[in-house]
Design an enzyme around this catalytic site. Sequence first.
Site, PDB file in Angstrom:
ATOM      1  N   HIS A  67     -33.329  -1.129  -5.872  1.00  0.00           N
ATOM      2  CA  HIS A  67     -32.130  -1.409  -5.436  1.00  0.00           C
ATOM      3  C   HIS A  67     -31.170  -1.246  -7.047  1.00  0.00           C
ATOM      4  CE1 HIS A  67     -33.074  -3.831  -1.778  1.00  0.00           C
ATOM      5  NE2 HIS A  67     -32.540  -2.799  -1.456  1.00  0.00           N
ATOM      6  N   CYS A 172     -35.974   1.265  15.068  1.00  0.00           N
ATOM      7  CA  CYS A 172     -36.728   0.330  13.997  1.00  0.00           C
ATOM      8  C   CYS A 172     -35.278  -0.336  13.274  1.00  0.00           C
ATOM      9  CB  CYS A 172     -37.302   1.140  12.915  1.00  0.00           C
ATOM     10  SG  CYS A 172     -37.836   0.267  11.308  1.00  0.00           S
ATOM     11  N   CYS A 189     -42.786   2.830  13.116  1.00  0.00           N
ATOM     12  CA  CYS A 189     -41.704   3.486  12.184  1.00  0.00           C
ATOM     13  C   CYS A 189     -42.289   4.402  11.326  1.00  0.00           C
ATOM     14  CB  CYS A 189     -40.691   2.607  11.725  1.00  0.00           C
ATOM     15  SG  CYS A 189     -39.748   3.116  10.499  1.00  0.00           S
ATOM     16  N   HIS A 192     -41.177   2.727   7.917  1.00  0.00           N
ATOM     17  CA  HIS A 192     -41.662   1.355   7.628  1.00  0.00           C
ATOM     18  C   HIS A 192     -43.018   0.729   7.983  1.00  0.00           C
ATOM     19  CE1 HIS A 192     -37.105   1.002   6.687  1.00  0.00           C
ATOM     20  NE2 HIS A 192     -37.530   0.293   5.914  1.00  0.00           N
ATOM     21  N   LYS A 337     -45.766   1.475  -2.422  1.00  0.00           N
ATOM     22  CA  LYS A 337     -44.360   0.965  -1.921  1.00  0.00           C
ATOM     23  C   LYS A 337     -44.395  -0.460  -2.238  1.00  0.00           C
ATOM     24  CE  LYS A 337     -41.151   2.231   1.359  1.00  0.00           C
ATOM     25  NZ  LYS A 337     -40.922   2.665   2.924  1.00  0.00           N
TER      26      LYS A 337
END
Length: 535
Positions: A67, A172, A189, A192, A337
């Site tokens: 972010h 999802c 998904c 994810h 990730k």
Amino acid sequence: MGILIWGFPKGFEMAGQKFQLGYLDFQEVLKLCSLYVIIKENLSEFMKTFYITTAIDYPSSKPHLGHAYEKICADALARWHRLLGEQVFFQTGTDEHGTKIQRKAKEAGKDPQNFVDEMVVYFEELCKKLDISNDKFIRTTSKEHVKVAQEIFKKLHDKGDIYLGEYSGWYCADCETFYTEKDLVDGNCPTHGKKADWIKEESYFFKMSSYQKQVLEHLEKNKESVLPSGRRKEIVNRVKQGLNDLSVSRVNVNWGVPVPINPKHTQYVWMDALLNYYSGVKEKDLEKFWPANVHVIGKDILWHHTAIWYSILIAAGIKLPKTVFAHGFINTEAGDKMSKSKGTVIDPIEIASGYGVDAIRYFLLREVPFGQDGNFSIEALKTRINNELANELGNLVNRTIVMLEKYCGGKIPKGETDSALQKQLKLDKIKDRMEKLEMHFALAEIFAFISACNKFINDKAPWKLEGKEREKVLYSLADSIRVISILIAPFMPGTSKKINSQLSIKDGKLADCKFNLLKSETKVERGEILFKKTE
Ligand code: MSP
């Protein structure tokens, strides 16, 4: 020979020049033309606007380095355009409705509104901590946004683009996205890796299929509609396979914008969130800033920002954004990730507190080519801090100020910047790289000039020189640092301010990146060390 000026029987006056009735001779025509060019250039400069946005984050948990990365990239671009003298509007914010937030609030035993009110603080603090210069922080639970989201829903419904039907398919909640059976990977998904939910319920549908042709046409005609260019090709290929009508309401999710024509339903969270870009400027700045110049988003949500967003805009008769830029992902040192359950989430506040805000900003912008994925490692961060920030930039500033204090009584001497040194600054290349959104290359060019300045010190050895000769070298260095400080300001605003304060100068604009503008007799004062080396 001359030109008759029509429409001004008594002649006229412009910028102090009088133009009389009758024929103008060539000299006067030339004067008039150059005045026209000056006025036009200033006017277009004044009127040039730049609207940039980031995606809006789900405040379902605290923000992570991914972010932070997106905000830093958009911030550097926003600051660069301010440096160019443009009127910039930079918006970021939070996406506060939907299943994911509803579930998280329930897990925390909180009412969703209280939950997001508490969580949003972390995102606002992140912006402050990282020196993000957003003009607006939008929340999708704000009244102004909800109103616009409902207006657009109603508009599309009234023109027959939204109809009632039944949805059955996979969903999802982590990415708030619908999937078909063939999209899933072992029932999970594709983004994810988590089990998707089966949904069968009454739903409003948006006739996205009707817009396939126009979306495709726009993507194919406008080479800069999606950047980097490889991403545009990916999306073009996907859109060519067809667009399905999109389920845009939920009856079983009550945490959302009520559908204006049927409050039993709430608007699908993307049918709410995407509209933030429009609602953020709708009230007072729409004319000035719409359409957006760049939506900076992650590669995982490019489909939403092209196929879905473009279709909504076309249907609503609103102009499309100029560019959607899909950046890559910041992964862990091992290239994985960031994941909460695996404990691999990197906290940007912790890193910034430990190593400095500008160090982390510089690292991310320099290390990761904008548009590609990159790994974050403390080792790589330390290497860049020690070599480029401390050894190159920090040392250059420190050595120069120390010598100005020692040899010139703490004042800028008279002089002109060495012409060979001036040539080492490749300003056109830097501008070109920024124009192409290649921030990592722009930084590499700026740092090449910083290295050239350090080499200039070593080659000239001012401590061995005297009088005018030494003054010329020190003037050259101080003047170059002034230019460097302007150029690094978008990337490291705090450092630029510290340098300016040591040189007692104000923040500059890109137009001030010319040499010999530093005034002699300006006082200089050594400040705290810019970047400390780290073990
Ligand atoms: N709420 C949606 C976006 C709606 S925009 C109208 C969303 N939120 S998010 O919190 O999941 O992600 C926000 C942004 O952060 C997205 O652009 C996403 O791609 C980006 N990132 C999330 N993880 C990331 C990394 N690990 N690295 C870089 N950016 C990543 O999606």
